[in-house]
Design a protein around this motif. Structure first.
Motif, mmCIF file in Angstrom:
data_model
loop_
_atom_site.group_PDB
_atom_site.id
_atom_site.type_symbol
_atom_site.label_atom_id
_atom_site.label_comp_id
_atom_site.label_asym_id
_atom_site.label_seq_id
_atom_site.Cartn_x
_atom_site.Cartn_y
_atom_site.Cartn_z
ATOM 1 N N ALA A 272 -42.210 23.859 -5.095
ATOM 2 C CA ALA A 272 -41.540 24.616 -4.043
ATOM 3 C C ALA A 272 -41.423 26.094 -4.386
ATOM 4 C CB ALA A 272 -40.149 24.036 -3.787
ATOM 5 N N LEU A 273 -41.582 26.437 -5.641
ATOM 6 C CA LEU A 273 -41.487 27.841 -6.054
ATOM 7 C C LEU A 273 -42.729 28.631 -5.684
ATOM 8 C CD1 LEU A 273 -39.927 27.312 -9.613
ATOM 9 C CD2 LEU A 273 -38.776 27.528 -7.397
ATOM 10 N N TYR A 274 -43.783 27.941 -5.258
ATOM 11 C CA TYR A 274 -45.054 28.579 -4.912
ATOM 12 C C TYR A 274 -45.342 28.432 -3.421
ATOM 13 C CZ TYR A 274 -45.947 28.229 -9.967
ATOM 14 O OH TYR A 274 -45.860 28.320 -11.334
ATOM 15 N N PRO A 275 -45.911 29.442 -2.780
ATOM 16 C CA PRO A 275 -46.367 29.256 -1.397
ATOM 17 C C PRO A 275 -47.524 28.264 -1.346
ATOM 18 C CG PRO A 275 -47.089 31.387 -2.256
ATOM 19 C CD PRO A 275 -46.161 30.806 -3.281
ATOM 20 N N GLY A 276 -47.739 27.683 -0.179
ATOM 21 C CA GLY A 276 -48.755 26.647 -0.041
ATOM 22 C C GLY A 276 -50.138 27.074 -0.472
ATOM 23 N N ALA A 277 -50.502 28.326 -0.229
ATOM 24 C CA ALA A 277 -51.851 28.787 -0.559
ATOM 25 C C ALA A 277 -52.130 28.759 -2.055
ATOM 26 C CB ALA A 277 -52.062 30.202 -0.018
ATOM 27 N N GLU A 278 -51.074 28.711 -2.885
ATOM 28 C CA GLU A 278 -51.267 28.690 -4.328
ATOM 29 C C GLU A 278 -51.262 27.274 -4.906
ATOM 30 O OE1 GLU A 278 -48.661 31.388 -6.402
ATOM 31 O OE2 GLU A 278 -48.840 32.916 -4.836
ATOM 32 N N ILE A 279 -51.017 26.273 -4.066
ATOM 33 C CA ILE A 279 -50.968 24.887 -4.529
ATOM 34 C C ILE A 279 -51.953 24.002 -3.762
ATOM 35 C CG2 ILE A 279 -49.542 22.819 -4.748
ATOM 36 C CD1 ILE A 279 -48.674 24.842 -6.736
ATOM 37 N N LEU A 280 -51.852 23.999 -2.446
ATOM 38 C CA LEU A 280 -52.644 23.102 -1.606
ATOM 39 C C LEU A 280 -54.132 23.359 -1.788
ATOM 40 C CD1 LEU A 280 -52.505 20.903 0.615
ATOM 41 C CD2 LEU A 280 -52.434 22.762 2.295
ATOM 42 N N GLY A 281 -54.861 22.330 -2.234
ATOM 43 C CA GLY A 281 -56.300 22.464 -2.440
ATOM 44 C C GLY A 281 -56.690 23.164 -3.723
ATOM 45 N N MET A 282 -55.716 23.375 -4.638
ATOM 46 C CA MET A 282 -55.987 24.012 -5.931
ATOM 47 C C MET A 282 -55.846 22.965 -7.029
ATOM 48 S SD MET A 282 -56.712 27.117 -5.189
ATOM 49 C CE MET A 282 -56.526 28.285 -3.846
ATOM 50 N N ALA A 283 -56.945 22.556 -7.633
ATOM 51 C CA ALA A 283 -56.923 21.422 -8.564
ATOM 52 C C ALA A 283 -56.246 21.747 -9.884
ATOM 53 C CB ALA A 283 -58.345 20.925 -8.813
ATOM 54 N N GLY A 284 -56.284 22.991 -10.326
ATOM 55 C CA GLY A 284 -55.740 23.335 -11.630
ATOM 56 C C GLY A 284 -54.426 24.082 -11.556
ATOM 57 N N ASN A 285 -53.622 23.810 -10.534
ATOM 58 C CA ASN A 285 -52.377 24.555 -10.372
ATOM 59 C C ASN A 285 -51.344 24.137 -11.432
ATOM 60 O OD1 ASN A 285 -50.309 22.520 -9.194
ATOM 61 N ND2 ASN A 285 -52.147 22.161 -7.973
ATOM 62 N N PRO A 286 -50.282 24.947 -11.622
ATOM 63 C CA PRO A 286 -49.322 24.649 -12.694
ATOM 64 C C PRO A 286 -48.645 23.282 -12.573
ATOM 65 C CG PRO A 286 -49.025 26.890 -11.878
ATOM 66 C CD PRO A 286 -49.995 26.231 -10.955
ATOM 67 N N VAL A 287 -48.376 22.829 -11.357
ATOM 68 C CA VAL A 287 -47.728 21.530 -11.188
ATOM 69 C C VAL A 287 -48.673 20.414 -11.632
ATOM 70 C CG1 VAL A 287 -46.545 19.993 -9.582
ATOM 71 C CG2 VAL A 287 -46.433 22.472 -9.242
ATOM 72 N N ARG A 288 -49.913 20.492 -11.214
ATOM 73 C CA ARG A 288 -50.908 19.479 -11.611
ATOM 74 C C ARG A 288 -51.028 19.412 -13.128
ATOM 75 N NH1 ARG A 288 -53.951 15.087 -10.452
ATOM 76 N NH2 ARG A 288 -53.761 15.754 -8.291
ATOM 77 N N LEU A 289 -51.071 20.552 -13.797
ATOM 78 C CA LEU A 289 -51.205 20.550 -15.257
ATOM 79 C C LEU A 289 -50.016 19.858 -15.911
ATOM 80 C CD1 LEU A 289 -52.579 24.174 -15.830
ATOM 81 C CD2 LEU A 289 -53.873 22.040 -15.648
ATOM 82 N N GLU A 290 -48.811 20.093 -15.385
ATOM 83 C CA GLU A 290 -47.617 19.439 -15.922
ATOM 84 C C GLU A 290 -47.690 17.924 -15.703
ATOM 85 O OE1 GLU A 290 -43.640 19.608 -17.668
ATOM 86 O OE2 GLU A 290 -45.216 21.120 -17.474
#
Length: 431
Positions: free
Chosen positions: A201-219
């Motif tokens: 929720a701390l990130y706008p959708g464009a920085e998460i949705l459809g991004m495979a290596g985002n910070p949440v995914r890595l965690e």
């Protein structure tokens, strides 16, 4: 132009040709071979991992994690090939348990389990359904980086091998479904699930949705590693829900390849941001918790100050598992963040959902809902303007955005990934 959505009971509606910017939907492709052959090929050519049978020997205890009824994964068609390979090394039905990774979703009925797995598999293998609030069925795995306790279903601790089966589509919290998400949130407890969802929720959708290596995914991938996830079998389906690709192997390496396939199918080019976005929630129609995926896709497609129209059946209402959503309504990011910091909202999973939708219909645009499953007064309380039909919603949207407004229609709004050229996003952010 006369536009139809995926719902037979939603009448087609008119959008002037001069106003229609694009109708976007996932691509449809001809499967290269039957599903059974795609699975066998993936198991014969695992990505970043030995074959699944290399992990087992006589009496190896296996837990198969399978996603739930809110996903379209044809688990009943995928599992037999895996079972045969495990049995060939001595791990038969008496050594295998199936755990439905329901995340924070509602419990599946026996009929839904059979729909997911087929009639025969539940008769041959014990099937369990994870429920995230049953603390007595969770075990400890240490803590996340901020000290949040990592607790997952105790069946994982009883297994020698954990295998995940799922589907890869764009996702607002994790970038994509599939891979490690079968563990977190699939079979995790409330604290760690709240932690990862609030992080998104701390990130706008464009920085998460459809991004495979985002910070949440890595965690999440680190949590899944701690939980013992060793192998995945994931499908990528097309706009007609036909299996086009199957990837198998290491939970990270195989998932990254699957995410590439998924982006090629669900990622659809949009010429520029739209003034009005009409988004159906299909196939995420169960309740508003799922249907909000149409809003998440619309975030990438609508300009600031625009209008988003969500068309969704929602036969199960707002969210049985998360009553806070209906009680509190959707709010902007700053307001929810302040409530979380003051401990006025303690369920971070619900808080994240409030932000994901609130960013769109409160902070970025205006929201209109067309839904027979949610009473109009509830829609208003949630933060949407209710409309009886899509045409009524469009009339109101044009009154807000102006007669020259440009419209984008998102079919399969629960999955589709609008891709805007970078320079067009840069132009908007500079204004």
């Amino acid at each position: 132009m006369r536009v139809s959505l995926s719902y037979p009971d939603v009448p087609p509606f008119e959008i002037p040709d001069s106003s229609l910017l694009a109708c976007l939907e996932p691509r449809t492709l001809e499967p290269s071979r039957p599903v059974a052959e795609l699975v066998e090929h993936a198991l014969d050519h695992p990505i970043g991992s030995p074959p699944v049978e290399a992990y087992v020997s006589h009496r190896t205890r296996v837990v198969m994690l399978v996603d739930d009824i809110t996903r379209q994964t044809p688990a009943g068609a995928l599992l037999p090939a895996v079972f045969r390979r495990l049995a060939g090394r001595g791990s038969g039905p008496e050594h295998i348990k199936i755990l439905i990774a329901a995340g924070t979703h509602a419990r599946m009925s026996p009929q839904e389990v059979e729909k997911k797995l087929g009639a025969e598999i539940p008769r041959q293998y014990p099937v369990f359904i994870h429920h995230w609030r049953e603390e007595e069925n969770l075990m400890d795995l240490g803590t996340a980086r901020d000290g949040t306790p990592i607790r997952v279903n105790r069946l994982l601790g009883e297994a020698d091998l954990v295998i995940g089966v799922g589907q890869i589509v764009p996702h607002r919290v994790m970038g994509y479904t599939g891979g490690a998400t079968i563990v977190q949130p699939g079979v995790s407890g409330p604290a760690i699930t709240g932690y990862t969802h609030w992080m998104s929720a701390l990130y706008p959708g464009a920085e998460i949705l459809g991004m495979a290596g985002n910070p949440v995914r890595l965690e999440v991938e680190e949590i899944a590693r701690k939980a013992g996830l060793r192998f995945i079998v994931n499908v990528v389906m097309d706009g007609q829900q036909r299996v086009i690709h199957v990837v198998a192997g290491d939970p990270v390496a195989a998932h990254r390849k699957g995410a590439e396939y998924s982006r090629a199918i669900y990622g659809v080019s949009q010429p520029r941001l739209a003034d009005i976005v009409v988004a159906e929630s299909y196939p995420a129609d169960y309740d508003l918790w799922q249907a909000a995926k149409g809003i998440y896709s619309a975030e990438l497609a609508v300009r600031g100050g625009g209008v988003v129209i969500l068309v969704t059946p929602c036969p199960h209402g707002v969210s049985e598992e998360h009553p806070e959503v209906e009680r509190l309504g959707y709010r902007g990011y700053a307001e929810v963040k302040a409530s979380v910091e003051r401990k006025q909202i303690t369920d971070l999973v619900a808080a994240a959902h409030l932000v994901h939708v609130g960013r769109v219909i409160r902070d970025r645009a205006r929201g209109i809902m067309v839904s027979p499953g949610i009473p109009s007064e509830t829609q208003t309380h949630l933060g949407f303007q209710p409309a009886r039909t899509t045409e009524e919603a469009l009339t109101s949207a044009f009154e807000t955005a102006g007669p020259s407004a440009k419209v984008v229609v998102l079919r399969h709004g629960g999955d589709v990934l609008p891709l805007i050229r970078v320079e067009h996003r840069a132009i908007e952010s500079s204004h």
